[in-house]
Enzyme design. Structure first.
Site, PDB file in Angstrom:
ATOM      1  N   THR A  56       1.038  -1.053   0.119  1.00  0.00           N
ATOM      2  CA  THR A  56      -0.100   0.047  -0.054  1.00  0.00           C
ATOM      3  C   THR A  56       1.068   1.270   0.048  1.00  0.00           C
ATOM      4  OG1 THR A  56      -1.875  -1.303   1.249  1.00  0.00           O
ATOM      5  CG2 THR A  56      -2.163   1.179   1.056  1.00  0.00           C
ATOM      6  N   THR A  57       1.973   1.274   0.604  1.00  0.00           N
ATOM      7  CA  THR A  57       2.626   2.397   0.989  1.00  0.00           C
ATOM      8  C   THR A  57       3.540   2.762  -0.264  1.00  0.00           C
ATOM      9  OG1 THR A  57       3.170   1.996   3.462  1.00  0.00           O
ATOM     10  CG2 THR A  57       4.721   3.412   2.345  1.00  0.00           C
ATOM     11  N   TYR A 148      -2.139 -10.508   3.794  1.00  0.00           N
ATOM     12  CA  TYR A 148      -1.921  -9.222   4.065  1.00  0.00           C
ATOM     13  C   TYR A 148      -3.454  -8.641   4.124  1.00  0.00           C
ATOM     14  CZ  TYR A 148      -1.086  -3.988   3.223  1.00  0.00           C
ATOM     15  OH  TYR A 148      -1.172  -2.801   3.290  1.00  0.00           O
ATOM     16  N   LYS A 178       0.369 -10.256   7.681  1.00  0.00           N
ATOM     17  CA  LYS A 178       0.572  -8.803   8.010  1.00  0.00           C
ATOM     18  C   LYS A 178      -0.989  -8.255   8.309  1.00  0.00           C
ATOM     19  CE  LYS A 178       1.970  -4.463   5.601  1.00  0.00           C
ATOM     20  NZ  LYS A 178       0.731  -3.800   5.959  1.00  0.00           N
ATOM     21  N   SER A 180      -2.908  -5.741   9.384  1.00  0.00           N
ATOM     22  CA  SER A 180      -3.187  -4.041   9.531  1.00  0.00           C
ATOM     23  C   SER A 180      -4.514  -3.795   9.461  1.00  0.00           C
ATOM     24  CB  SER A 180      -2.708  -3.494   8.084  1.00  0.00           C
ATOM     25  OG  SER A 180      -1.118  -3.865   7.938  1.00  0.00           O
ATOM     26  N   GLY A 203       0.393  -4.426  12.048  1.00  0.00           N
ATOM     27  CA  GLY A 203       0.523  -3.259  10.856  1.00  0.00           C
ATOM     28  C   GLY A 203      -0.278  -2.098  11.054  1.00  0.00           C
ATOM     29  N   ASP A 205       0.724   1.016  12.865  1.00  0.00           N
ATOM     30  CA  ASP A 205       1.797   1.580  13.693  1.00  0.00           C
ATOM     31  C   ASP A 205       1.521   2.149  15.077  1.00  0.00           C
ATOM     32  OD1 ASP A 205       2.641   0.913  11.193  1.00  0.00           O
ATOM     33  OD2 ASP A 205       3.844   2.697  10.665  1.00  0.00           O
ATOM     34  N   GLU A 206       0.566   2.991  15.095  1.00  0.00           N
ATOM     35  CA  GLU A 206       0.094   3.674  16.201  1.00  0.00           C
ATOM     36  C   GLU A 206      -0.302   2.787  17.310  1.00  0.00           C
ATOM     37  OE1 GLU A 206      -3.341   4.649  13.191  1.00  0.00           O
ATOM     38  OE2 GLU A 206      -1.061   3.919  13.171  1.00  0.00           O
ATOM     39  N   SER A 222       4.723   1.751   7.630  1.00  0.00           N
ATOM     40  CA  SER A 222       5.367   2.928   6.743  1.00  0.00           C
ATOM     41  C   SER A 222       6.413   3.898   7.721  1.00  0.00           C
ATOM     42  CB  SER A 222       4.367   3.508   5.947  1.00  0.00           C
ATOM     43  OG  SER A 222       3.452   4.185   6.912  1.00  0.00           O
TER      44      SER A 222
END
Length: 311
Positions: A56-57, A148, A178, A180, A203, A205-206, A222
């Site tokens: 995606t990134t 993913y 993965k 996310s 996935g 990050d926060e 990312s």
């Protein structure tokens, strides 16, 4: 990548994995010349030794199949002897293109492949999604295979716990997820019922610290492109039982991202932040993603510098 003394299938994917941006020229063409310096930056400045490319990134759905092949080849070639693992995302809207990219990834020496759920015609059940993934995995049976999961983009809300139930029987090369998504209960159940050789990677990050508490084997994201060194410190603090230190770093990540989200945080804004932090020439995003407005970019990089120092 790692020595050929061990095969990709023997290595468990752990730690931080940077979801890479695709370098473009100012004219919007793929810019392979920046990939070598990009990898050097990740290793030397961020302490990140594994990457997830064409995801995606990396704006994979805005790339042609041929562009994705050229990029995958360049990432694998430049990573040799420098990175531990290169996971190539090969998911497409259709099975045939995904299979073609999977076969290509095996030919060029990738360390694994990952597949997103197709999301124009969406699989409605775990069985249908599993069958699609099986079709892709069979095209590259020697490579570790990862699902993913990113329901906010795909709209495919199949519970991953249901998907992985018995998946090793139909996809022997299956090695993990993965994940996310924000459903930490589903994530936790994936960890609980995972096989010893699988990697359940988070996935979002926060929310990474919460995933570590649930037993995440690593993380793909990312932000690890430009704050990987700090997140490595978070992981180390967590492993040592210094939860105050780990929370402090996680809260800083949250503060940066919540600030950026208010200014329209997306792949274009994220890419500009990477450019500002790293100094790499990654070019603009490709339409329909648009570049970050300069004023917003200045505010976000200023916020970043107020929170994070160089490692």
């Amino acid at each position: 990548m790692m020595s050929s003394m061990t095969t990709a299938a023997d290595r468990k994917l752990t730690g931080l994995v940077a979801a890479t941006f695709t370098p473009f020229s100012q004219e919007g063409e793929v810019n392979l010349s920046e990939i070598g310096p990009y990898i050097d930056y990740l290793v030397k400045k961020q302490g990140v030794k594994s990457i997830f490319v064409n995801g995606t990134t990396g704006e994979s759905m805005s790339l042609t199949v041929e562009e994705r092949k050229v990029l995958a080849e360049a990432w694998c070639r430049e990573a040799r002897g420098k990175l531990d693992q290169v996971i190539v995302h090969v998911g497409c809207f259709n099975l045939k293109d995904s299979q073609e990219l999977a076969r290509h990834a095996a030919e060029i020496g990738a360390d694994g492949i990952a597949v997103i759920a197709p999301f124009f015609f969406k699989p409605k059940t775990a069985d249908v999604l599993r069958a699609f993934l099986q079709g892709v995995a069979e095209a590259a049976q020697t490579l570790p295979f990862y699902y993913y999961h990113i329901p906010a983009i795909t709209g495919v809300n199949v519970q991953v716990r249901d998907l992985i139930d018995g998946i090793e029987k139909v996809i022997p090369s299956f090695r993990g997820v993965k994940f996310s998504g924000s459903d930490l209960m589903d994530f936790g159940q994936c960890v609980r019922y995972s096989q010893p050789e699988w990697s359940i990677l988070y996935g979002v990050d926060e929310q990474m610290l919460a995933a570590l508490a649930l037993g995440a084997h690593g993380a793909v994201g990312s932000t690890y492109n430009y704050i990987g060194c700090h997140v490595n410190q978070l992981i180390l603090a967590f492993e040592k039982g210094d939860h105050v230190r780990a929370r402090t770093i996680q809260f800083k990540m949250q503060e940066l991202l919540s600030f950026a989200i208010k200014l329209g945080f997306d792949v274009g804004v994220n890419k500009q932040l990477m450019i500002d932090v790293s100094g790499l020439c990654l070019g603009p995003p490709r339409l329909p993603v648009t570049p970050s407005p300069p004023d917003n970019s200045q505010l976000i990089i200023r916020k970043y510098r107020s929170l994070f120092s160089e490692c």
